[in-house]
Design a protein around this motif. Structure first.
Motif, PDB file in Angstrom:
ATOM      1  N   SER A   1       0.826  -1.203   0.000  1.00 50.16           N
ATOM      2  CA  SER A   1       0.000   0.000   0.000  1.00 50.16           C
ATOM      3  C   SER A   1       0.866   1.260   0.000  1.00 50.16           C
ATOM      4  O   SER A   1       1.878   1.331   0.696  1.00 50.16           O
TER       5      SER A   1
ATOM      6  N   TYR B   1     -11.397  -5.953   0.931  1.00 51.53           N
ATOM      7  CA  TYR B   1     -12.749  -6.488   0.936  1.00 51.53           C
ATOM      8  C   TYR B   1     -12.760  -8.020   0.997  1.00 51.53           C
ATOM      9  O   TYR B   1     -11.807  -8.689   0.591  1.00 51.53           O
TER      10      TYR B   1
ATOM     11  N   TRP C   1     -17.010  -2.982  -3.964  1.00 49.33           N
ATOM     12  CA  TRP C   1     -16.608  -1.666  -3.460  1.00 49.33           C
ATOM     13  C   TRP C   1     -17.545  -1.226  -2.323  1.00 49.33           C
ATOM     14  O   TRP C   1     -17.458  -0.091  -1.849  1.00 49.33           O
TER      15      TRP C   1
ATOM     16  N   LYS D   1      -5.837 -10.082 -11.266  1.00 52.97           N
ATOM     17  CA  LYS D   1      -6.384  -8.739 -11.388  1.00 52.97           C
ATOM     18  C   LYS D   1      -7.758  -8.876 -12.017  1.00 52.97           C
ATOM     19  O   LYS D   1      -7.900  -9.449 -13.100  1.00 52.97           O
TER      20      LYS D   1
ATOM     21  N   SER E   1     -14.008  -1.147 -12.464  1.00 55.90           N
ATOM     22  CA  SER E   1     -12.681  -0.776 -11.981  1.00 55.90           C
ATOM     23  C   SER E   1     -11.968  -2.033 -11.496  1.00 55.90           C
ATOM     24  O   SER E   1     -12.601  -3.004 -11.086  1.00 55.90           O
ATOM     25  N   TYR E   2     -10.639  -1.987 -11.524  1.00 56.71           N
ATOM     26  CA  TYR E   2      -9.874  -3.191 -11.214  1.00 56.71           C
ATOM     27  C   TYR E   2      -9.508  -3.310  -9.741  1.00 56.71           C
ATOM     28  O   TYR E   2      -9.225  -2.323  -9.064  1.00 56.71           O
ATOM     29  N   GLN E   3      -9.529  -4.569  -9.276  1.00 57.70           N
ATOM     30  CA  GLN E   3      -9.023  -4.919  -7.960  1.00 57.70           C
ATOM     31  C   GLN E   3      -8.032  -6.070  -8.120  1.00 57.70           C
ATOM     32  O   GLN E   3      -8.104  -6.842  -9.077  1.00 57.70           O
TER      33      GLN E   3
ATOM     34  N   TYR F   1      -9.750  -8.845  -1.483  1.00 53.00           N
ATOM     35  CA  TYR F   1      -9.699  -8.022  -2.686  1.00 53.00           C
ATOM     36  C   TYR F   1      -9.355  -6.589  -2.289  1.00 53.00           C
ATOM     37  O   TYR F   1      -9.831  -6.094  -1.260  1.00 53.00           O
TER      38      TYR F   1
ATOM     39  N   THR G   1      -8.048  -2.526  -4.080  1.00 46.66           N
ATOM     40  CA  THR G   1      -7.918  -1.730  -5.297  1.00 46.66           C
ATOM     41  C   THR G   1      -6.612  -2.020  -6.032  1.00 46.66           C
ATOM     42  O   THR G   1      -5.575  -2.265  -5.408  1.00 46.66           O
TER      43      THR G   1
ATOM     44  N   SER H   1      -5.552   0.291  -8.252  1.00 45.68           N
ATOM     45  CA  SER H   1      -5.135   1.610  -8.715  1.00 45.68           C
ATOM     46  C   SER H   1      -3.687   1.895  -8.338  1.00 45.68           C
ATOM     47  O   SER H   1      -3.298   1.749  -7.169  1.00 45.68           O
TER      48      SER H   1
ATOM     49  N   TYR I   1      -2.781   4.036  -5.316  1.00 43.63           N
ATOM     50  CA  TYR I   1      -2.860   3.574  -3.936  1.00 43.63           C
ATOM     51  C   TYR I   1      -1.989   2.356  -3.622  1.00 43.63           C
ATOM     52  O   TYR I   1      -1.645   2.126  -2.456  1.00 43.63           O
TER      53      TYR I   1
END
Length: 275
Positions: free
Chosen positions: A208, A216, A221, A242, A248-250, A262, A264, A266, A269
Protein backbone atom coordinates in the motif's frame (compact mmCIF):
# COMPACT_ATOMS: atom_id res chain seq x y z
CA UNK A 1 -22.86 -14.02 -44.71
CA UNK A 2 -22.44 -10.48 -43.43
CA UNK A 3 -22.46 -7.30 -45.48
CA UNK A 4 -18.89 -6.31 -44.58
CA UNK A 5 -16.04 -6.10 -47.08
CA UNK A 6 -13.40 -4.09 -45.18
CA UNK A 7 -12.00 -4.93 -41.77
CA UNK A 8 -9.77 -3.71 -38.94
CA UNK A 9 -8.79 -5.65 -35.84
CA UNK A 10 -6.87 -5.05 -32.63
CA UNK A 11 -6.06 -6.72 -29.35
CA UNK A 12 -7.79 -4.94 -26.51
CA UNK A 13 -4.80 -3.85 -24.45
CA UNK A 14 -1.03 -3.47 -24.69
CA UNK A 15 2.20 -4.75 -23.18
CA UNK A 16 2.29 -1.66 -20.98
CA UNK A 17 -1.46 -1.60 -20.24
CA UNK A 18 -2.13 -5.34 -20.07
CA UNK A 19 -5.73 -5.46 -18.88
CA UNK A 20 -7.02 -8.33 -16.74
CA UNK A 21 -5.23 -11.50 -15.69
CA UNK A 22 -6.07 -14.79 -14.08
CA UNK A 23 -5.09 -18.45 -13.93
CA UNK A 24 -1.59 -17.60 -15.10
CA UNK A 25 -2.78 -15.77 -18.22
CA UNK A 26 -2.61 -12.11 -19.26
CA UNK A 27 -5.44 -10.60 -21.29
CA UNK A 28 -3.23 -8.71 -23.75
CA UNK A 29 -1.13 -11.81 -24.48
CA UNK A 30 -4.09 -14.06 -25.27
CA UNK A 31 -5.92 -11.29 -27.17
CA UNK A 32 -2.79 -10.81 -29.29
CA UNK A 33 -2.95 -14.47 -30.31
CA UNK A 34 -6.61 -14.24 -31.32
CA UNK A 35 -5.98 -11.02 -33.23
CA UNK A 36 -3.07 -12.54 -35.14
CA UNK A 37 -5.00 -15.73 -35.92
CA UNK A 38 -7.97 -13.71 -37.20
CA UNK A 39 -5.82 -11.58 -39.48
CA UNK A 40 -4.03 -14.67 -40.77
CA UNK A 41 -7.23 -16.58 -41.52
CA UNK A 42 -8.89 -13.60 -43.17
CA UNK A 43 -5.88 -13.16 -45.43
CA UNK A 44 -6.00 -16.89 -46.25
CA UNK A 45 -9.47 -16.36 -47.74
CA UNK A 46 -8.41 -13.24 -49.65
CA UNK A 47 -9.53 -10.53 -47.23
CA UNK A 48 -7.36 -7.67 -46.04
CA UNK A 49 -7.48 -6.73 -42.37
CA UNK A 50 -5.78 -3.63 -41.03
CA UNK A 51 -4.14 -4.33 -37.68
CA UNK A 52 -4.92 -1.38 -35.41
CA UNK A 53 -3.21 -2.76 -32.30
CA UNK A 54 -1.56 -0.15 -30.08
CA UNK A 55 1.23 -0.46 -27.53
CA UNK A 56 0.44 2.77 -25.71
CA UNK A 57 1.35 3.14 -22.05
CA UNK A 58 -2.12 3.30 -20.47
CA UNK A 59 -5.65 2.06 -21.16
CA UNK A 60 -7.04 5.39 -22.36
CA UNK A 61 -4.15 5.95 -24.74
CA UNK A 62 -4.57 2.42 -26.13
CA UNK A 63 -8.27 2.98 -26.85
CA UNK A 64 -7.63 6.39 -28.43
CA UNK A 65 -4.93 4.97 -30.68
CA UNK A 66 -7.17 2.08 -31.72
CA UNK A 67 -10.20 4.07 -32.78
CA UNK A 68 -8.08 6.67 -34.55
CA UNK A 69 -6.25 3.95 -36.49
CA UNK A 70 -9.56 2.26 -37.32
CA UNK A 71 -11.04 5.47 -38.68
CA UNK A 72 -7.86 6.24 -40.60
CA UNK A 73 -8.27 2.91 -42.40
CA UNK A 74 -11.53 4.12 -43.90
CA UNK A 75 -15.14 4.70 -42.93
CA UNK A 76 -18.32 3.12 -44.21
CA UNK A 77 -21.24 0.80 -43.54
CA UNK A 78 -19.36 -2.00 -45.36
CA UNK A 79 -16.46 -1.89 -42.88
CA UNK A 80 -16.28 -3.69 -39.54
CA UNK A 81 -13.88 -2.64 -36.77
CA UNK A 82 -13.14 -5.30 -34.16
CA UNK A 83 -11.35 -5.52 -30.80
CA UNK A 84 -10.47 -8.70 -28.90
CA UNK A 85 -10.86 -8.90 -25.12
CA UNK A 86 -11.28 -11.30 -22.22
CA UNK A 87 -13.71 -10.72 -19.40
CA UNK A 88 -12.81 -10.95 -15.71
CA UNK A 89 -14.79 -11.26 -12.50
CA UNK A 90 -14.21 -11.68 -8.80
CA UNK A 91 -16.23 -14.90 -8.88
CA UNK A 92 -14.23 -17.71 -10.47
CA UNK A 93 -17.44 -19.35 -11.72
CA UNK A 94 -18.38 -16.40 -13.94
CA UNK A 95 -18.43 -17.69 -17.52
CA UNK A 96 -19.67 -17.12 -21.03
CA UNK A 97 -19.21 -15.12 -24.19
CA UNK A 98 -20.60 -11.73 -25.11
CA UNK A 99 -19.98 -9.34 -27.98
CA UNK A 100 -20.40 -5.65 -27.21
CA UNK A 101 -21.92 -3.23 -29.70
CA UNK A 102 -23.28 0.30 -29.56
CA UNK A 103 -26.11 0.86 -32.06
CA UNK A 104 -28.98 -1.45 -33.10
CA UNK A 105 -27.37 -1.80 -36.53
CA UNK A 106 -24.58 -3.92 -35.01
CA UNK A 107 -26.77 -6.13 -32.81
CA UNK A 108 -27.30 -8.86 -35.39
CA UNK A 109 -23.61 -9.28 -36.23
CA UNK A 110 -22.74 -9.21 -32.51
CA UNK A 111 -25.18 -12.07 -31.90
CA UNK A 112 -23.88 -14.04 -34.90
CA UNK A 113 -20.28 -13.75 -33.72
CA UNK A 114 -21.20 -14.67 -30.15
CA UNK A 115 -23.20 -17.68 -31.34
CA UNK A 116 -20.29 -18.83 -33.52
CA UNK A 117 -17.95 -18.72 -30.50
CA UNK A 118 -20.49 -20.50 -28.30
CA UNK A 119 -21.09 -23.25 -30.85
CA UNK A 120 -17.37 -24.06 -30.96
CA UNK A 121 -16.61 -23.75 -27.25
CA UNK A 122 -19.83 -24.73 -25.54
CA UNK A 123 -19.64 -21.56 -23.46
CA UNK A 124 -22.98 -20.00 -22.66
CA UNK A 125 -24.29 -16.89 -24.38
CA UNK A 126 -24.53 -13.99 -21.96
CA UNK A 127 -26.91 -11.03 -22.11
CA UNK A 128 -29.17 -10.85 -25.18
CA UNK A 129 -28.22 -13.91 -27.19
CA UNK A 130 -24.58 -13.05 -26.63
CA UNK A 131 -24.97 -9.39 -27.62
CA UNK A 132 -24.37 -6.61 -25.09
CA UNK A 133 -25.27 -3.04 -26.02
CA UNK A 134 -22.82 -0.58 -24.47
CA UNK A 135 -22.53 3.20 -24.64
CA UNK A 136 -19.60 3.51 -22.24
CA UNK A 137 -16.75 2.04 -24.30
CA UNK A 138 -14.45 4.45 -26.10
CA UNK A 139 -13.65 2.01 -28.91
CA UNK A 140 -17.33 1.66 -29.80
CA UNK A 141 -18.19 5.31 -29.18
CA UNK A 142 -15.52 6.82 -31.40
CA UNK A 143 -15.16 4.43 -34.34
CA UNK A 144 -17.13 5.82 -37.28
CA UNK A 145 -17.89 2.47 -38.91
CA UNK A 146 -19.79 -0.49 -37.45
CA UNK A 147 -17.74 -1.96 -34.60
CA UNK A 148 -17.81 -4.81 -32.12
CA UNK A 149 -15.78 -5.60 -29.03
CA UNK A 150 -15.52 -9.34 -28.40
CA UNK A 151 -15.37 -10.65 -24.84
CA UNK A 152 -14.33 -14.22 -25.64
CA UNK A 153 -14.81 -15.60 -22.15
CA UNK A 154 -13.52 -15.13 -18.60
CA UNK A 155 -9.80 -15.10 -17.93
CA UNK A 156 -10.69 -15.77 -14.29
CA UNK A 157 -12.46 -19.04 -15.19
CA UNK A 158 -10.12 -22.02 -15.71
CA UNK A 159 -12.52 -23.88 -18.00
CA UNK A 160 -13.17 -20.82 -20.16
CA UNK A 161 -9.44 -20.37 -20.68
CA UNK A 162 -8.80 -24.04 -21.39
CA UNK A 163 -11.45 -24.22 -24.10
CA UNK A 164 -10.57 -20.83 -25.60
CA UNK A 165 -6.90 -21.73 -25.94
CA UNK A 166 -7.46 -25.28 -27.15
CA UNK A 167 -10.01 -24.17 -29.74
CA UNK A 168 -8.55 -20.81 -30.77
CA UNK A 169 -8.18 -21.71 -34.44
CA UNK A 170 -11.68 -23.18 -34.67
CA UNK A 171 -13.19 -20.16 -32.89
CA UNK A 172 -11.56 -17.75 -35.30
CA UNK A 173 -12.53 -19.89 -38.29
CA UNK A 174 -16.17 -19.80 -37.16
CA UNK A 175 -16.04 -16.01 -36.90
CA UNK A 176 -14.39 -15.70 -40.31
CA UNK A 177 -17.13 -17.85 -41.80
CA UNK A 178 -19.79 -15.60 -40.28
CA UNK A 179 -18.14 -12.55 -41.82
CA UNK A 180 -17.19 -13.77 -45.30
CA UNK A 181 -19.02 -17.06 -45.82
CA UNK A 182 -15.95 -19.29 -45.88
CA UNK A 183 -12.93 -20.10 -43.74
CA UNK A 184 -9.67 -22.05 -44.05
CA UNK A 185 -9.52 -25.56 -42.61
CA UNK A 186 -7.79 -25.62 -39.25
CA UNK A 187 -6.40 -28.17 -36.82
CA UNK A 188 -6.87 -27.84 -33.06
CA UNK A 189 -3.83 -27.12 -30.91
CA UNK A 190 -3.52 -28.70 -27.47
CA UNK A 191 -3.06 -25.95 -24.86
CA UNK A 192 -0.14 -25.78 -22.52
CA UNK A 193 -1.69 -25.44 -19.07
CA UNK A 194 -0.64 -22.39 -17.13
CA UNK A 195 1.33 -23.07 -13.99
CA UNK A 196 1.64 -21.08 -10.82
CA UNK A 197 5.16 -20.12 -11.85
CA UNK A 198 3.87 -18.69 -15.13
CA UNK A 199 1.51 -16.29 -13.36
CA UNK A 200 2.49 -12.65 -13.91
CA UNK A 201 2.19 -12.19 -10.13
CA UNK A 202 4.06 -15.33 -9.02
CA UNK A 203 6.99 -13.33 -7.64
CA UNK A 204 5.10 -10.20 -6.65
CA UNK A 205 3.70 -8.83 -3.42
CA UNK A 206 1.28 -5.93 -3.00
CA UNK A 207 2.26 -2.89 -0.96
CA UNK A 208 0.00 0.00 0.00
CA UNK A 209 1.17 3.53 -0.82
CA UNK A 210 -1.17 5.09 1.71
CA UNK A 211 -2.52 4.50 5.21
CA UNK A 212 -5.94 3.10 6.00
CA UNK A 213 -6.43 1.46 2.61
CA UNK A 214 -9.53 -0.71 2.66
CA UNK A 215 -9.70 -4.32 1.52
CA UNK A 216 -12.75 -6.49 0.94
CA UNK A 217 -14.03 -10.01 1.58
CA UNK A 218 -15.03 -10.35 -2.08
CA UNK A 219 -14.84 -8.42 -5.32
CA UNK A 220 -16.80 -5.37 -4.24
CA UNK A 221 -16.61 -1.67 -3.46
CA UNK A 222 -19.45 -1.77 -0.91
CA UNK A 223 -18.85 -0.63 2.66
CA UNK A 224 -20.53 -3.79 3.99
CA UNK A 225 -17.84 -5.94 2.37
CA UNK A 226 -14.88 -4.10 3.92
CA UNK A 227 -13.05 -6.40 6.33
CA UNK A 228 -10.04 -4.29 7.23
CA UNK A 229 -7.43 -1.75 6.23
CA UNK A 230 -3.70 -1.80 5.58
CA UNK A 231 -1.16 0.83 6.50
CA UNK A 232 1.37 2.56 4.28
CA UNK A 233 4.19 0.20 3.35
CA UNK A 234 2.16 -2.86 4.33
CA UNK A 235 0.08 -5.18 2.19
CA UNK A 236 -0.25 -8.78 1.04
CA UNK A 237 2.47 -11.32 0.22
CA UNK A 238 0.55 -13.10 -2.53
CA UNK A 239 -1.20 -11.64 -5.59
CA UNK A 240 -3.45 -14.09 -7.43
CA UNK A 241 -5.15 -12.10 -10.17
CA UNK A 242 -6.38 -8.74 -11.39
CA UNK A 243 -10.16 -8.63 -11.79
CA UNK A 244 -12.77 -6.18 -13.01
CA UNK A 245 -15.23 -5.15 -10.31
CA UNK A 246 -18.03 -2.86 -11.49
CA UNK A 247 -15.81 -1.26 -14.10
CA UNK A 248 -12.68 -0.78 -11.98
CA UNK A 249 -9.87 -3.19 -11.21
CA UNK A 250 -9.02 -4.92 -7.96
CA UNK A 251 -6.25 -7.34 -7.09
CA UNK A 252 -7.25 -10.70 -5.68
CA UNK A 253 -4.72 -11.27 -2.90
CA UNK A 254 -3.92 -13.59 -0.03
CA UNK A 255 -2.46 -12.92 3.40
CA UNK A 256 0.24 -15.00 5.06
CA UNK A 257 -2.39 -17.46 6.32
CA UNK A 258 -3.74 -18.09 2.82
CA UNK A 259 -6.99 -16.19 3.29
CA UNK A 260 -8.25 -14.41 0.16
CA UNK A 261 -9.22 -10.73 -0.06
CA UNK A 262 -9.70 -8.02 -2.69
CA UNK A 263 -8.08 -4.58 -2.81
CA UNK A 264 -7.92 -1.73 -5.30
CA UNK A 265 -5.48 -2.14 -8.18
CA UNK A 266 -5.14 1.61 -8.72
CA UNK A 267 -1.48 2.62 -9.06
CA UNK A 268 -2.35 5.71 -7.03
CA UNK A 269 -2.86 3.57 -3.94
CA UNK A 270 -0.90 0.34 -4.39
CA UNK A 271 2.20 -1.01 -6.07
CA UNK A 272 3.53 -4.46 -6.83
CA UNK A 273 7.05 -5.22 -5.69
CA UNK A 274 9.30 -8.20 -6.15
CA UNK A 275 9.29 -10.60 -3.21
Amino acid sequence: MSKYNRFTSSRGHSDRAPGASGNGYKEHVEATKFNAEYISQMRAVGKTVTDTTSNATNASAVVNAQWKAANAAGVGADKLDMAWHLNAASEETATGVEVCYKTPAEKAIAQEIAKAISNVTGLKLRRDGGAYQRDDLGFLNWTKSPAVLIELGFITNKNDMFVLISKRKEIVAAIVKVLVGTAPSVKPVAPKPATAASSPYARKKLVSKTGGLRFYSKGSWADKDVVGTVGKGLGFPTVLAKVNVAGSYQYKVQNSKGKTFYITASEKYVELKNK
